[in-house]
Design a protein around this motif. Structure first.
Motif, PDB file in Angstrom:
ATOM      1  N   PRO B  52      62.137  52.379  94.178  1.00 44.65           N
ATOM      2  CA  PRO B  52      61.029  52.005  93.279  1.00 44.65           C
ATOM      3  C   PRO B  52      60.498  53.201  92.505  1.00 44.65           C
ATOM      4  O   PRO B  52      60.546  54.332  92.988  1.00 44.65           O
ATOM      5  N   ASN B  53      59.985  52.943  91.344  1.00 44.68           N
ATOM      6  CA  ASN B  53      59.333  53.986  90.551  1.00 44.68           C
ATOM      7  C   ASN B  53      57.958  54.281  91.130  1.00 44.68           C
ATOM      8  O   ASN B  53      57.076  53.430  91.168  1.00 44.68           O
ATOM      9  N   ILE B  54      57.807  55.518  91.562  1.00 46.31           N
ATOM     10  CA  ILE B  54      56.620  55.865  92.332  1.00 46.31           C
ATOM     11  C   ILE B  54      55.343  55.831  91.498  1.00 46.31           C
ATOM     12  O   ILE B  54      54.259  55.573  92.012  1.00 46.31           O
ATOM     13  N   PHE B  55      55.473  56.077  90.203  1.00 44.89           N
ATOM     14  CA  PHE B  55      54.266  56.091  89.374  1.00 44.89           C
ATOM     15  C   PHE B  55      53.847  54.689  88.974  1.00 44.89           C
ATOM     16  O   PHE B  55      52.654  54.399  88.868  1.00 44.89           O
ATOM     17  N   ALA B  56      54.837  53.828  88.797  1.00 49.33           N
ATOM     18  CA  ALA B  56      54.508  52.430  88.537  1.00 49.33           C
ATOM     19  C   ALA B  56      53.885  51.812  89.781  1.00 49.33           C
ATOM     20  O   ALA B  56      52.977  50.984  89.697  1.00 49.33           O
ATOM     21  N   GLN B  59      50.276  52.557  89.918  1.00 49.59           N
ATOM     22  CA  GLN B  59      49.518  52.072  88.772  1.00 49.59           C
ATOM     23  C   GLN B  59      48.457  51.049  89.171  1.00 49.59           C
ATOM     24  O   GLN B  59      47.322  51.113  88.749  1.00 49.59           O
ATOM     25  N   SER B 118      44.246  60.798  86.557  1.00 52.90           N
ATOM     26  CA  SER B 118      45.294  59.846  86.190  1.00 52.90           C
ATOM     27  C   SER B 118      46.206  59.529  87.369  1.00 52.90           C
ATOM     28  O   SER B 118      46.744  58.437  87.472  1.00 52.90           O
ATOM     29  N   LEU B 119      46.356  60.498  88.253  1.00 50.92           N
ATOM     30  CA  LEU B 119      47.250  60.319  89.404  1.00 50.92           C
ATOM     31  C   LEU B 119      46.668  59.334  90.409  1.00 50.92           C
ATOM     32  O   LEU B 119      47.353  58.901  91.317  1.00 50.92           O
ATOM     33  N   LYS B 120      45.389  59.011  90.255  1.00 53.05           N
ATOM     34  CA  LYS B 120      44.695  58.134  91.209  1.00 53.05           C
ATOM     35  C   LYS B 120      44.920  58.563  92.652  1.00 53.05           C
ATOM     36  O   LYS B 120      45.381  57.764  93.482  1.00 53.05           O
TER      37      LYS B 120
END
Lengths: 343, 343
Positions: B52-56, B59, B118-120
């Motif tokens: 999985p895309n870690i940034f998505a 989100q 932004s990184l939450k």
DNA sequence: AGAAAAGTTTTTCGCGCGTAAATTTTTGGA
DNA sequence: TCCAAAAATTTACGCGCGAAAAACTTTTCT
């Protein structure tokens, strides 16, 4: 400044009275919207202090400004310094660098490369672990993400390599040492993690043969990244067992030399060129602290500036070329001999 | 292993014959799906190698596993080492650390804090620049993101502070030096960036008063993070102008001491306790390199392990407490005196 | 002045995934 | 064997934003 928090671009669009995509265009390039629109946006910006979420921005962007910088061991001041320079230059070039350290571990290096895929970087500057790298993983990564290798080369992997010319390093130190004294022996780790170490040994052997001198390679035991301690222990053993085969020692790198100098001091061997000196010690890298060792260390210096500049420049070219070069390039920088007190 | 690239969870769901949200659950916790489902997913995983895309992922997650680690200057081996330990422990604790260095610049520190929003992140470990920090920005960041400060305290900012007890550092070195010789003078930068330096000076003055001894504080000029060079230049000037007021010098930190030792060696002043030694030098921090100086450096060591452990533990508690503590805590760790050859 | 051209803004859809609610399947007890 | 409760899965929607296409203005030229 209003105290109502703006949570996203939608809300900011609402309070500024302009549609969200126009706001998006503004943040991408303030000149791309009509001056009157720009003014309205900037007036709203003064009141509401909103900034776009950088990761959401990159989610659906064709080409991001992200750049990954990966080093094998950040607690090594050499890599800390080169990473610092790379980060600075990335920022100056308008990129958004993210720094990663593999901490000497293969699994971490692999994890980092996985994370980097998610980051959707425009390009990556990668200094691989070297011997400890998982070649297949690095290869597959470079096939998917435009990558410039630096420091450690892996033949055929990545679009380009930028590094230092190990032969230039060793030839200069060997030449200087032989010209000003006896031929040096070469002091290195038995199983070095970094491929540069192997190239330096070969360069030493070649130089010695060229000069018609007998080479002495001294390999000391030790694993991992605690080079100073490895160098110190190895040197202590050698000093206590009768000393080095010659009174000039050329170390593979400065961190080993720092350990060696420490051992010499401990055992009362004076290092340097002057009267009463038992040993001369030289090395390679121009580690940030090599100027402060006692005595200060004669060494072949990396051209940090040039390497960093070239790495960023190459990455820039690579990105502008769409992520692929016609053919892989290798750029090597010569060393600059720094004469200090140790030799 | 099939060679068809899976681009997202949707495609992986298609080839594995299971709905996307179930796949999502699996990656969140493999045990949360039925064993038979899990087996089907893992079989597909072997064939298609999808991640999985870690940034998505982050989100739209309620609580991420992201942790930000911010240090003021990563090319300082002290911070490189503590950052390394923090990163390792974060990973062991199941978090995803991202490392940032402010490179000594206020604007970069501010940019980092912006990126971190932004990184939450679930939480942030922040070692602020100190004097150079933009207090308002740091304060506003800590108000929005659960933050544990370390190394440099800023009164009232963040949910907790974890650091070292400067008084413990200085009292131990002063006590040891006075017990085994003359009272020490204190060697420091005129305008230190780090607030710990001020606390150390105050501790020195208090200790000297307590012991009924006359204090000597020597302030040397210099700005920035090149402490070794600043220490060296300052020491050279003092040595050339007649020397230190006492023959025992206590440095504010090891990096200054490294510079001082270098200056002493250059000028031929032997440092240590033995016969023929002109000076004793001690310091604070147990910098990774202080074991390899010539002579090796007597210093008050940070309990790196305990500080790193406590910082991660506190951050963990903070995250589990929902990001806020009832009241701000400050945890200080005592120093461990490390006797080496320099004093 | 009027129409084409150029420049702006808005509509609409998509990125890759999380999550609450709705639906289906499984389990357990009578 | 049947039904309700529990567990698992699927449906439907949202996160914060980028980008192509459509709609709308403004400029340019005859």
């Amino acid at each position: 400044m209003s105290d109502t928090k703006i949570r996203n671009m939608e809300e900011f669009a609402a309070v500024s009275g302009i549609s969200r995509p126009t706001i998006s265009k503004y943040f991408h390039d303030p000149d791309s919207v009509r001056p009157s629109t720009r003014e309205r946006i900037e007036r709203a910006l003064e009141t509401y202090d909103y900034r776009p979420n950088i990761f959401a921005m990159n989610q659906n962007r064709k080409l991001t400004k992200n750049v990954g910088i990966v080093v094998p061991y950040l607690a090594d001041p050499f890599f800390a310094e080169i990473a610092r320079q790379l980060e600075q230059r990335c920022i100056e070039a308008g990129f958004r660098p993210t720094l990663f350290s593999a901490h000497g571990q293969q699994d971490l290096e692999n994890d980092i490369l996985d994370s980097l895929r998610s980051l959707k970087p425009a390009g990556v500057l990668l200094a691989p672990l070297g011997r400890a790298s998982d070649r297949k993983t690095v290869e597959s990564f470079c096939a998917d993400v435009p990558t410039v290798l630096f420091d450690s080369n892996i033949e055929g992997v990545g679009e380009a390599f930028v590094g230092s010319d190990n032969f230039s390093f060793v030839s200069q130190t060997v030449e200087y040492l032989t010209r000003t004294g006896d031929p040096p022996c070469f002091f290195e780790m038995m199983t070095p993690a970094n491929p540069n170490a192997n190239k330096r040994r070969l360069a030493y052997l070649e130089m010695m043969e060229r000069l018609g001198l007998e080479p002495h390679v001294i390999k000391i035991e030790g694993e991992g990244w605690a080079f100073e301690e490895i160098g110190r222990q190895g040197a202590l053993r050698i000093l206590d067992a009768g000393g080095f085969p010659t009174n000039i020692v050329l170390c593979s790198n400065d961190r080993l030399a720092i350990g060696l100098l420490s051992a010499c001091y401990e055992r009362g061997f004076r290092v340097g060129r002057g009267e009463g000196c038992a040993l001369r010690v030289a090395s390679h890298d121009d580690h940030p602290f090599s100027r402060f060792t006692c005595p200060s260390l004669t060494t072949a210096a990396h051209d940090y500036d040039a390497v960093a500049n070239c790495a960023i420049g190459t990455l820039n070219d690579l990105i502008e070329a769409g992520g692929r070069f016609q053919k892989r390039t290798e750029t090597l920088f010569a060393a600059r001999l720094v004469l200090r007190a140790s030799a």
